[in-house]
Design an enzyme around this catalytic site. Sequence first.
Site, PDB file in Angstrom:
ATOM      1  N   CYS A 105      39.701  39.713  36.064  1.00 18.25           N
ATOM      2  CA  CYS A 105      40.893  39.016  36.548  1.00 18.25           C
ATOM      3  C   CYS A 105      40.357  37.844  37.347  1.00 18.25           C
ATOM      4  O   CYS A 105      39.850  38.032  38.454  1.00 18.25           O
ATOM      5  CB  CYS A 105      41.777  39.899  37.429  1.00 18.25           C
ATOM      6  SG  CYS A 105      43.134  38.940  38.139  1.00 18.25           S
TER       7      CYS A 105
ATOM      8  N   CYS B  91      42.605  37.217  40.742  1.00 16.85           N
ATOM      9  CA  CYS B  91      42.520  38.145  41.874  1.00 16.85           C
ATOM     10  C   CYS B  91      41.832  39.426  41.428  1.00 16.85           C
ATOM     11  O   CYS B  91      40.620  39.434  41.251  1.00 16.85           O
ATOM     12  CB  CYS B  91      43.901  38.404  42.461  1.00 16.85           C
ATOM     13  SG  CYS B  91      45.208  38.690  41.256  1.00 16.85           S
ATOM     14  N   SER B  92      42.577  40.500  41.208  1.00 14.19           N
ATOM     15  CA  SER B  92      41.913  41.767  40.880  1.00 14.19           C
ATOM     16  C   SER B  92      42.797  42.644  40.006  1.00 14.19           C
ATOM     17  O   SER B  92      42.742  43.860  40.119  1.00 14.19           O
ATOM     18  CB  SER B  92      41.555  42.498  42.171  1.00 14.19           C
ATOM     19  OG  SER B  92      42.741  42.711  42.926  1.00 14.19           O
ATOM     20  N   CYS B  93      43.633  42.054  39.142  1.00 16.44           N
ATOM     21  CA  CYS B  93      44.528  42.848  38.289  1.00 16.44           C
ATOM     22  C   CYS B  93      43.704  43.794  37.420  1.00 16.44           C
ATOM     23  O   CYS B  93      42.708  43.404  36.827  1.00 16.44           O
ATOM     24  CB  CYS B  93      45.381  41.921  37.424  1.00 16.44           C
ATOM     25  SG  CYS B  93      46.429  40.857  38.446  1.00 16.44           S
TER      26      CYS B  93
END
Length: 215
Positions: free
Chosen positions: A111, A114-116
């Site tokens: 991602c 961000c951090s999906c």
Amino acid sequence: MSHRHADHDHVHHGSDLTPIEARVRALESLLTEKGYIDPAALDALVELYETKVGPHLGTRVVARAWGDAAFRARLLADATPAIAELGIGGRGGEHMVVVENTPGTHNLVVCTLCSCYPWPVLGLPPVWYKAPPYRARAVIDPRGVLAEFGVTLPETTRITVWDSTAETRYMVLPMRPAGTEGFSEAALAALVTRDSMIGTGLPEGIPTEPAGRPA
Ligand code: FE
């Protein structure tokens, strides 16, 4: 003050919390005070991800796909309902896409924003997945990133990078290791690593060097 502990360094701010723990505690207190969150509900959520939701769920999906061609077809066509057949789903997995590794294509999930991450099948993301170096370099130099994870693919294998978003979460269906004919679903699941479902690793039992690949 700053001083060295047996296993870590950190700066004290009047407690034994690390800076990030102190920030989390401050945010939780503030949100509770304002009535936005219920600490008991938060505890239940944390416990859910610590004890119940994790990559062991993803390994079941992969093992089923390896052993059941019809399921595999459904999984690749529309992953969310296929995964739901195993009773797996929930927040962060509303629109799952499963991408299949083949000898010609290796898939890597990141991602960049961000951090999906596909929580219902993999649980909480590892720290490196959320870190800026992985997010930037997975796109610029995927082969170099894979090498750092100990994965060396043949030059003829193309690497496809998938950028997860809040709406679409990717999971990799790794290749079934050779020599696993007749394995039970549980035995197959035991070969599936978390990283192999992100694309930064391979299942147990697949040598990464072409020379070492079983005939
Ligand atoms: Fe994200």
